[in-house]
Write an enzyme that holds these catalytic residues in place. Structure first.
Site, PDB file in Angstrom:
ATOM      1  N   HIS A 154     -11.574 -17.842   4.995  1.00  0.00           N
ATOM      2  CA  HIS A 154     -11.694 -19.138   5.690  1.00  0.00           C
ATOM      3  C   HIS A 154     -11.702 -19.032   7.216  1.00  0.00           C
ATOM      4  CE1 HIS A 154     -11.684 -21.712   2.234  1.00  0.00           C
ATOM      5  NE2 HIS A 154     -10.564 -21.209   1.768  1.00  0.00           N
ATOM      6  N   HIS A 201      -6.793  -8.959   1.766  1.00  0.00           N
ATOM      7  CA  HIS A 201      -6.965 -10.367   1.401  1.00  0.00           C
ATOM      8  C   HIS A 201      -7.927 -10.443   0.218  1.00  0.00           C
ATOM      9  CE1 HIS A 201      -6.564 -14.595   2.520  1.00  0.00           C
ATOM     10  NE2 HIS A 201      -7.827 -14.736   2.197  1.00  0.00           N
TER      11      HIS A 201
HETATM   12 FE   LIG Z   1      -8.317 -16.651   1.390  1.00  0.00          FE
END
Ligand SMILES: [Fe+2]
Length: 273
Positions: free
Chosen positions: A81, A163
């Site tokens: 994001h 991540h």
């Molecule tokens: Fe994420």
């Protein structure tokens, strides 16, 4: 190793706090209100947090990043994001302590690696992103290999944020980097796992640190909104949830001389504003 070296290494421990995905206002406020206390209570030398969900769940703004850095966060990692807010593009290009995944395409603004100094010791922080059930990215394993080889050998303390969605991909990265970095901890799922350990060659590992934010909903979003999205074909905007705020983090002790982790502990701390 001489006895003297053994003694000195007892005192050359770097204590690192890695905070999992900080989500929206509840997570942000919890970090702002608690980071100094946490630093003092746990004698933190380096505080890292994942910042990809700071602004309402999507990316971070320059002013929010500046506020978090000023509060006591040293380095921020991110993920899928990070570029949801356009204003982060010029910011990440000049703020070297805000990372984006290293395995994003060449030419992506920002960097996936930060090397700096903490209490006189050089440290490296690297951000990677997985590919399983995620958007397109280069091979995180190949890029991790390149990044590790690019870190000067004298930089022994090395922190990696992987991540990723799939637990298997994160476990594989832990094994892939065991002995070459001090820690591999995961972010993105917002759900803390209970598998922290020191791998055989000295890398501290945790599949997912978990979310710093409101745990009353579904990974940071209002539960009714998310249930409606799962049970209906109509799209419904999911608002950020509030209540039951917790700080999820990993506390990692690293031998500064060898870069090997000595200990990893999970934190899951309730927070009332
Ligand atoms: Fe994420």
């Amino acid at each position: 190793m001489s006895l003297l070296t053994g003694y000195s290494s007892l005192f050359l421990t770097m204590r690192i706090l890695v905070i999992g995905d900080v989500v929206a206002r509840p997570g942000r406020i919890a970090v702002l209100e608690r980071i100094q206390d946490l630093r003092e209570q746990h004698h933190i030398d380096l505080a890292v947090m994942n910042a990809e969900n700071v602004a309402g769940g999507f990316s971070i703004t320059p002013s929010l990043a500046d506020e978090l850095f000023a509060s006591g966060i040293d380095v921020m990692t991110s993920g899928n994001h990070i570029f949801d807010k356009r204003e982060v593009i010029p910011y990440i290009a000049r703020q070297e302590r805000l990372l984006r995944p290293a395995n994003y395409p060449l030419g992506t603004p920002g960097s996936g690696l930060w090397i700096g100094e903490v209490k006189g010791t050089r440290v490296a922080v690297c951000n990677l992103i997985g590919r399983v059930f995620m958007g397109p990215a280069d091979d995180p394993f190949r890029v991790a290999d390149e990044v590790v080889k690019s870190i000067p050998p004298e930089v022994r303390v090395r922190v990696v944020d992987m991540h990723a969605e799939a637990t298997s991909e994160k476990v594989a990265m832990g094994w892939f980097l065991d002995g070459r970095v001090s820690s591999v901890t995961g972010t993105h799922t917002h759900v803390q796992t209970a598998d922290e350990r020191i791998l055989p060659s000295g890398t501290a590992y945790l599949t997912d640190i978990g979310m710093t934010g409101s745990h009353s909903g579904v990974i940071g979003m209002n539960r009714e909104d998310v249930i409606a999205r799962f049970t209906s074909v109509t799209t419904r905007r999911a608002e950020n949830s509030t209540g039951d705020t917790r700080i999820c983090a990993a506390l990692i002790d690293v031998d500064e001389e060898t870069g090997r982790a000595r200990d990893i502990k999970r934190l899951n701390l309730p927070h009332e504003s």
